[in-house]
Design a protein around this motif. Structure first.
Motif, PDB file in Angstrom:
ATOM      1  N   ASP A 135      -2.631  -4.215  -3.220  1.00 34.76           N
ATOM      2  CA  ASP A 135      -1.630  -4.612  -3.922  1.00 34.76           C
ATOM      3  C   ASP A 135      -0.229  -4.348  -3.310  1.00 34.76           C
ATOM      4  O   ASP A 135       0.562  -5.282  -3.279  1.00 34.76           O
ATOM      5  CB  ASP A 135      -1.339  -3.686  -5.102  1.00 34.76           C
ATOM      6  N   TRP A 136      -0.092  -3.312  -2.459  1.00 32.09           N
ATOM      7  CA  TRP A 136       1.168  -2.963  -1.493  1.00 32.09           C
ATOM      8  C   TRP A 136       1.399  -4.356  -0.585  1.00 32.09           C
ATOM      9  O   TRP A 136       2.510  -4.754  -0.452  1.00 32.09           O
ATOM     10  CB  TRP A 136       1.424  -1.829  -1.059  1.00 32.09           C
ATOM     11  N   HIS A 137       0.281  -4.593  -0.012  1.00 29.43           N
ATOM     12  CA  HIS A 137       0.380  -5.655   0.988  1.00 29.43           C
ATOM     13  C   HIS A 137       0.864  -7.111   0.212  1.00 29.43           C
ATOM     14  O   HIS A 137       1.610  -7.720   0.787  1.00 29.43           O
ATOM     15  CB  HIS A 137      -0.839  -5.693   1.758  1.00 29.43           C
ATOM     16  N   ARG A 138       0.181  -7.094  -0.985  1.00 31.65           N
ATOM     17  CA  ARG A 138       0.498  -8.514  -1.718  1.00 31.65           C
ATOM     18  C   ARG A 138       1.904  -8.427  -1.808  1.00 31.65           C
ATOM     19  O   ARG A 138       2.697  -9.574  -1.684  1.00 31.65           O
ATOM     20  CB  ARG A 138      -0.008  -8.655  -2.993  1.00 31.65           C
ATOM     21  N   SER A 139       2.724  -7.355  -2.084  1.00 35.89           N
ATOM     22  CA  SER A 139       4.117  -7.492  -2.364  1.00 35.89           C
ATOM     23  C   SER A 139       4.809  -7.785  -1.049  1.00 35.89           C
ATOM     24  O   SER A 139       5.882  -8.431  -1.003  1.00 35.89           O
ATOM     25  CB  SER A 139       4.685  -6.025  -3.106  1.00 35.89           C
ATOM     26  N   LEU A 140       4.310  -7.065  -0.022  1.00 35.99           N
ATOM     27  CA  LEU A 140       5.082  -7.321   1.353  1.00 35.99           C
ATOM     28  C   LEU A 140       4.754  -8.801   1.751  1.00 35.99           C
ATOM     29  O   LEU A 140       5.696  -9.471   2.389  1.00 35.99           O
ATOM     30  CB  LEU A 140       4.360  -6.486   2.397  1.00 35.99           C
ATOM     31  N   ASP A 141       3.672  -9.403   1.564  1.00 33.55           N
ATOM     32  CA  ASP A 141       3.522 -10.993   1.490  1.00 33.55           C
ATOM     33  C   ASP A 141       4.515 -11.636   0.873  1.00 33.55           C
ATOM     34  O   ASP A 141       5.038 -12.460   1.520  1.00 33.55           O
ATOM     35  CB  ASP A 141       2.071 -11.207   1.073  1.00 33.55           C
ATOM     36  N   ALA A 142       4.751 -11.118  -0.338  1.00 33.62           N
ATOM     37  CA  ALA A 142       5.697 -12.169  -1.201  1.00 33.62           C
ATOM     38  C   ALA A 142       7.176 -12.014  -0.308  1.00 33.62           C
ATOM     39  O   ALA A 142       7.811 -12.853  -0.591  1.00 33.62           O
ATOM     40  CB  ALA A 142       5.655 -11.552  -2.503  1.00 33.62           C
ATOM     41  N   VAL A 143       7.650 -10.958  -0.065  1.00 32.40           N
ATOM     42  CA  VAL A 143       8.768 -10.491   0.627  1.00 32.40           C
ATOM     43  C   VAL A 143       8.937 -11.409   1.906  1.00 32.40           C
ATOM     44  O   VAL A 143       9.934 -12.076   1.907  1.00 32.40           O
ATOM     45  CB  VAL A 143       9.015  -8.895   0.951  1.00 32.40           C
ATOM     46  N   LEU A 144       7.950 -11.339   2.599  1.00 29.86           N
ATOM     47  CA  LEU A 144       8.003 -12.053   3.703  1.00 29.86           C
ATOM     48  C   LEU A 144       8.117 -13.629   3.564  1.00 29.86           C
ATOM     49  O   LEU A 144       8.604 -14.345   4.542  1.00 29.86           O
ATOM     50  CB  LEU A 144       6.814 -11.750   4.833  1.00 29.86           C
ATOM     51  N   GLU A 145       7.460 -14.165   2.449  1.00 30.63           N
ATOM     52  CA  GLU A 145       7.628 -15.462   2.069  1.00 30.63           C
ATOM     53  C   GLU A 145       8.894 -15.954   1.737  1.00 30.63           C
ATOM     54  O   GLU A 145       9.402 -16.994   2.209  1.00 30.63           O
ATOM     55  CB  GLU A 145       6.688 -15.725   0.956  1.00 30.63           C
ATOM     56  N   VAL A 146       9.748 -15.129   1.084  1.00 30.25           N
ATOM     57  CA  VAL A 146      10.978 -15.194   0.941  1.00 30.25           C
ATOM     58  C   VAL A 146      11.938 -15.197   2.131  1.00 30.25           C
ATOM     59  O   VAL A 146      12.965 -15.743   1.996  1.00 30.25           O
ATOM     60  CB  VAL A 146      11.416 -14.004  -0.240  1.00 30.25           C
TER      61      VAL A 146
END
Length: 418
Positions: free
Chosen positions: A203-214
């Motif tokens: 879950d945390w990596h999914r949030s980091l993925d979303a951050v790095l997309e932005v």
């Protein structure tokens, strides 16, 4: 009488003059607290309120006038205090959710601050926001009014994690709001929380993925602290959710450092990273650095704390009580303190060892003997334990290693002697 006719002139007036710290090298910042929220998050213990109308001067519609009146009081008090006048180094609107107020009102407060104090060239001017409290039009108006940075509360991109935190925004709106911010040429910071009960490492990596997309300019990531008295604390106590796990939070912190560093972000405070692939020190939050470097700031709004020339004070906490005092021409400040040398030293240590620039060893040498020699001996032990950087210590600075960032409380305790 309109709310901005007469500044408050009585009540608890801070006694500012403290010549030892009243120097021209100190910066001056402004914090504006906006206490309104759409709903109360289960983990939150901030001074926030759901009702849009808490009485005269404490509603969405009237709050800006009340804040402006306190600004005018601040300008008068500073003029009488003997503190060196200087333009604002940074401005930060926090909450609550400041963007629940109309952009026009946020701009009016900023414009009055500009008229009263001046704003230094290149000053950082930030408002916090939630993804669902922004619109394309509002962001454009904030940019026109002089804001140059928005700090958006993302917390997580995973729906079930947001549900535990009782965050009400749609995670899909983060990318849309980020694009509006980019279109307005504003800097973007994203705030994250890791270690929520039920949040997996995936879950945390999914949030980091979303951050790095932005690709924000700045990221703040904090391990969840379950504060006593919050709804989440009660739910954990009843067994609705498991308690937070320090080892889980450490693993997620290490993952955050690894992934952000690989993407060009550099840590400059334990919980904060700025996009800085060429190590130029850009995109760091200048307002937060002013706090961590023990600079001066005036806090506007209910419950706001201030620090000027070695004196600290705080306003009435409830918006109705705060507004009543301001509208009655009484200072909203209800308490003050002047920290002694021991308290100031502890704070310098505690804050300094959180920064990549570190704590100057000379701060420890300023103590009376034998405390100074004991503290200096502790620095060598900390380096041997792998908690602070040996090379930085040779240069006269105490900088935590990655391991030390995970154990910063231990560093503070050893250096402070408790």
């Amino acid at each position: 009488m309109s709310p901005t006719d007469t500044p408050p002139t009585s009540g608890v007036l801070p006694e500012f003059v403290a010549p030892a710290v009243n120097g021209t090298d100190r910066t001056f910042s402004l914090y504006v607290h906006v206490p309104f929220c759409v709903s109360r998050c289960g983990y939150c213990d901030f001074n926030t309120y759901i009702s849009p109308d808490l009485g005269p001067g404490a509603s969405h519609e009237s709050y800006a006038d009340t804040a402006i009146k306190e600004l005018e009081f601040a300008a008068e008090a500073l003029e009488q205090s003997g503190v060196d006048p200087k333009p604002l180094h940074s401005v930060f609107y926090g909450g609550g959710t400041p963007t629940l107020l109309a952009a026009h009102d946020l701009n009016r407060i900023l414009q009055r601050a500009r008229e009263l104090f001046g704003i230094a060239p290149g000053a950082e001017i930030t408002t916090e926001a939630n993804p669902d409290s922004l619109s394309f039009e509002a962001v454009g108006l904030l940019a026109e009014g002089g804001f140059n940075r928005i700090s958006m509360g993302m917390q997580s991109s995973v729906s079930h994690v947001l549900q535990v935190l009782e965050r009400t925004h749609n995670p899909d709106n983060v990318s849309a709001a980020a694009q509006w911010i980019r279109d307005a040429s504003l800097d973007l910071s994203l705030d994250l929380i890791f270690g929520t009960p039920g949040e997996s490492v995936a879950d945390w990596h999914r949030s980091l993925d979303a951050v790095l997309e932005v690709r924000p300019d700045h990221v703040s990531a904090y391990g969840l602290i379950v504060e006593a008295g919050t709804k989440l604390a009660a739910q954990i106590r009843r067994g609705v959710y498991p308690n937070t796990d320090p080892d889980d939070q450490a693993d997620k912190y290490l993952a955050t450092e690894e992934r952000l560093a690989a993407a060009g972000y550099r840590w400059y405070e334990i919980s904060n990273w700025a996009y800085d692939p060429h190590h130029q020190g850009i995109h760091r939050s200048q307002h937060n650095l002013a706090y961590w470097r023990d600079q001066d700031w005036w806090g506007i709004g209910p419950g706001a704390h201030s620090h000027m020339a070695g004196v600290r004070w705080w306003n009435a906490k409830h918006p109705a009580a705060y507004a009543s005092r301001v509208l009655d021409n009484i200072s909203p400040a209800i308490g003050r303190e002047v920290p002694d040398d021991e308290a100031r030293l502890l704070e310098k240590i505690m804050l300094g060892v959180r920064l990549s620039e570190g704590l100057e060893v000379s701060v420890l040498r300023s103590q009376p003997e034998p405390d100074a020699q004991i503290a200096l001996a502790e620095t060598r032990r900390l380096a041997d334990q792998g908690l602070i950087e040996p090379a930085a210590l040779e240069d006269g600075r105490i900088v935590p290693t990655l391991k030390g960032r995970l154990l910063d409380d231990a560093i503070t305790r050893q250096l402070a002697g408790f």
